[in-house]
Write an enzyme that holds these catalytic residues in place. Structure first.
Site, PDB file in Angstrom:
ATOM      1  N   GLU A 108     -22.446   5.305  -9.386  1.00  0.00           N
ATOM      2  CA  GLU A 108     -21.635   6.141  -8.501  1.00  0.00           C
ATOM      3  C   GLU A 108     -22.454   6.665  -7.329  1.00  0.00           C
ATOM      4  OE1 GLU A 108     -18.494   6.667  -8.268  1.00  0.00           O
ATOM      5  OE2 GLU A 108     -18.008   5.457 -10.026  1.00  0.00           O
ATOM      6  N   CYS A 264      -4.745  -1.963  -0.647  1.00  0.00           N
ATOM      7  CA  CYS A 264      -4.311  -0.888   0.256  1.00  0.00           C
ATOM      8  C   CYS A 264      -5.461  -0.532   1.189  1.00  0.00           C
ATOM      9  CB  CYS A 264      -3.857   0.325  -0.564  1.00  0.00           C
ATOM     10  SG  CYS A 264      -2.931   1.542   0.372  1.00  0.00           S
ATOM     11  N   CYS A 271       0.573  -5.314   1.452  1.00  0.00           N
ATOM     12  CA  CYS A 271       1.669  -4.630   0.760  1.00  0.00           C
ATOM     13  C   CYS A 271       2.444  -5.562  -0.168  1.00  0.00           C
ATOM     14  CB  CYS A 271       2.614  -3.991   1.776  1.00  0.00           C
ATOM     15  SG  CYS A 271       1.854  -2.658   2.732  1.00  0.00           S
ATOM     16  N   CYS A 274       0.924  -5.513  -3.614  1.00  0.00           N
ATOM     17  CA  CYS A 274       0.649  -4.203  -4.206  1.00  0.00           C
ATOM     18  C   CYS A 274       1.442  -4.000  -5.493  1.00  0.00           C
ATOM     19  CB  CYS A 274       0.986  -3.098  -3.213  1.00  0.00           C
ATOM     20  SG  CYS A 274       0.661  -1.452  -3.858  1.00  0.00           S
ATOM     21  N   CYS A 280       5.939   3.490  -3.315  1.00  0.00           N
ATOM     22  CA  CYS A 280       5.279   3.859  -2.061  1.00  0.00           C
ATOM     23  C   CYS A 280       6.290   4.311  -1.011  1.00  0.00           C
ATOM     24  CB  CYS A 280       4.463   2.680  -1.533  1.00  0.00           C
ATOM     25  SG  CYS A 280       3.531   3.066  -0.044  1.00  0.00           S
TER      26      CYS A 280
END
Length: 534
Positions: A108, A264, A271, A274, A280
């Site tokens: 991370e 995205c 799209c 997705c 959305c």
């Protein structure tokens, strides 16, 4: 009757007494207030009245069933299409919770402001060399900087090292086991990083909001206000905590990040691919507008409505600017304009000398332990403050002499070129010179451990920045082209290099005023005219 009459008189008497006392009390209060105001002689300011409007349900998920469906759709896609990444594999296969937490922590930190493709090799090398937090704590900061070299944002590596030493020395070698403890006890760990480690390594049910998740959530719920504002930040964390799957929190958070990274995306979002398209609001708005336009062309009157926030204009999550239909879902998220990076120029000198075993050795000095590129090695450098080339060379030569305790002449410095390197907040231009020392005896006495001579293989393995590697590449190019200087020491641009600021004039143009110019063939003449007019 007599008793009743007496009782009424008694009650009325008590009421009159209470009223009188109340009036007296109010009068005393008013008088005290007036006296206080007179003493302070400060006029009382009237507090402005503000009306706050809570965010509309339009920007959240009010139906629990929709939340369940979104989790299902997203995790099904993630299980099928996720990328195989080394830190994900380790988080799934490592049974030791301490090693697992450490491994996710390292990933991370490395992934902050750095692309996955860049991180993978660094992560594998890091975990091979320091597989546990105890191994990292035992390393030197020089070794950590050397491993981190080229990854950028170098303070991250230093904080990892500091955190590992804290875990070993203060926490008995045990990594923090809750999000709150991760946030409090590890340097360089913020809200997102603690939540990501907690959910992925420890299975804690918490959302995680990074840049990718911000984009996904803003588009899902049409949140168009400034995404860095406190109101939007808290709304996004509320959404993330609402949506996270309690059975698979780590996978869900990684799925949200994966969706933002691969589908995205900031530009050119996919799209049609997705998995949560049906949830959305941004996509729905685009789709309805397309349907309206199609019906207009056909002359149909039954237009579908575009759903919008009921509190638009007063809602703290709605955009302040009108919707741009050319952008579509890319209307979200809205970010403030970035501050222009600071422009700096730095003089730097590549100083070489003959090596003991042949080849060349390079002089490097270590940067301060705090600030930009803390603790890394660089060529002798100083911030450019003079516009005059002669003064620049003199100042740089004085810096080299200070380091070497020598008396080199400024005319020994040869101009190499310029290198541009962009930091997150600085547009840096390195103005590069070089000098080759012929006598090793001049450079035998090194003042302190902050300076060293390195062979070429040693330079490649040292803890140096990407900017220095660019300088070395320029130096090699100039050397291979056998750059030469004129006798008066003025710099000359080597052929094939495009780094000389002063050489901006075009080739001589063919005009009747030139006179004495070489006569060109007809085809060459038209070719030249064409190049000049383009």
């Amino acid at each position: 009757m007599v008793f009743s009459s007496c009782m009424r008189c008694f009650v009325m008497s008590r009421l009159r007494s209470a009223v009188v006392k109340g009036k007296k009390g109010r009068m005393e209060t008013v008088e005290t207030t007036i006296q206080t105001r007179k003493k302070s002689k400060t006029p009382m300011k009237k507090e402005p009245t503000t009306t706050s409007f809570p965010p509309s349900l339009y920007h959240t998920f009010s139906d629990p069933a929709e939340v369940v469906f979104l989790r299902s759709h997203l995790l099904r896609w993630y299980d099928k299409d996720k990328r195989e990444l080394p830190w994900r594999t380790l988080a799934l296969t490592e049974s030791d919770i301490n090693i697992r937490t450490y491994a996710v922590w390292v990933s991370e930190i490395m992934l902050q402001q750095t692309q996955v493709a860049t991180v993978k090799d660094y992560y594998n090398r890091w975990m091979k060399r320091w597989p546990t937090v105890q191994d990292l704590a035992a390393a030197t900061i020089e070794e950590v900087n050397q491993m981190w070299a080229g990854l950028g944002y170098y303070s991250r590596g230093r904080r990892l090292h500091e955190g590992a030493q804290k875990v070993v020395l203060e926490l008995e070698g045990q990594m923090p086991q809750t999000v709150d403890d991760l946030l409090k006890q590890l340097p360089g760990v913020g809200r997102y990083t603690a939540s990501a480690i907690g959910s992925i390594a420890l299975g804690q049910v918490t959302g995680a909001v990074d840049g990718n998740v911000i984009r996904v959530l803003c588009r899902l719920r049409a949140i168009g206000a400034d995404s860095t504002s406190p109101a939007v930040t808290e709304a996004l964390w509320h959404l993330a905590n609402l949506l996270v799957d309690p059975e698979r929190p780590g996978d869900f958070n990684q799925a949200m990040m994966e969706l933002g990274a691969r589908v995205c995306t900031p530009k050119g979002p996919l799209c049609s691919q997705c998995p949560v398209q049906s949830h959305c609001r941004s996509y729905h708005r685009v789709h309805v507008k397309q349907e309206q336009n199609a019906k207009k062309l056909l002359g149909k009157l039954d237009m579908p409505d575009i759903e919008d926030c009921m509190n638009s204009g007063t809602c703290s999550l709605c955009p302040s600017e009108p919707w741009d239909y050319q952008l579509g879902v890319q209307n979200f998220p809205r970010k403030p304009a970035k501050k222009a990076p600071r422009v700096e120029q730095t003089l730097t000198c590549v100083v070489t000398r003959p090596g003991e075993a042949g080849g060349e050795e390079y002089l490097l000095v270590q940067r301060p332990n705090k600030g930009l590129l803390a603790g890394l090695w660089e060529f002798p450098s100083l911030l450019l403050q003079e516009d005059n080339e002669v003064k620049q060379k003199r100042a740089l030569c004085e810096e080299v002499n200070r380091i070497l305790r020598s008396c080199l002449n400024e005319h020994l410095l040869q101009y190499v070129g310029e290198v541009v390197h962009i930091f997150s907040h600085i547009h840096q231009t390195y103005v590069v010179y070089s000098t080759c020392l012929k006598d090793r005896d001049v450079t035998q006495q090194m003042p302190n451990e902050k300076q060293q001579w390195l062979t070429r293989p040693g330079l490649q393995d040292a803890a140096v920045s990407t900017g220095l590697k660019k300088i070395v590449k320029l130096f090699d190019t100039a050397d291979s082209l056998k750059e030469k200087t004129s006798k008066d020491g003025k710099r000359r641009k080597p052929e094939g290099l495009k780094h000389d600021r002063s050489q901006k004039t075009k080739k001589s143009r063919l005009t009747t005023a030139d006179g004495g110019g070489r006569q060109l063939s007809l085809s060459s003449f038209f070719k030249t005219v064409k190049e000049e007019s383009s």
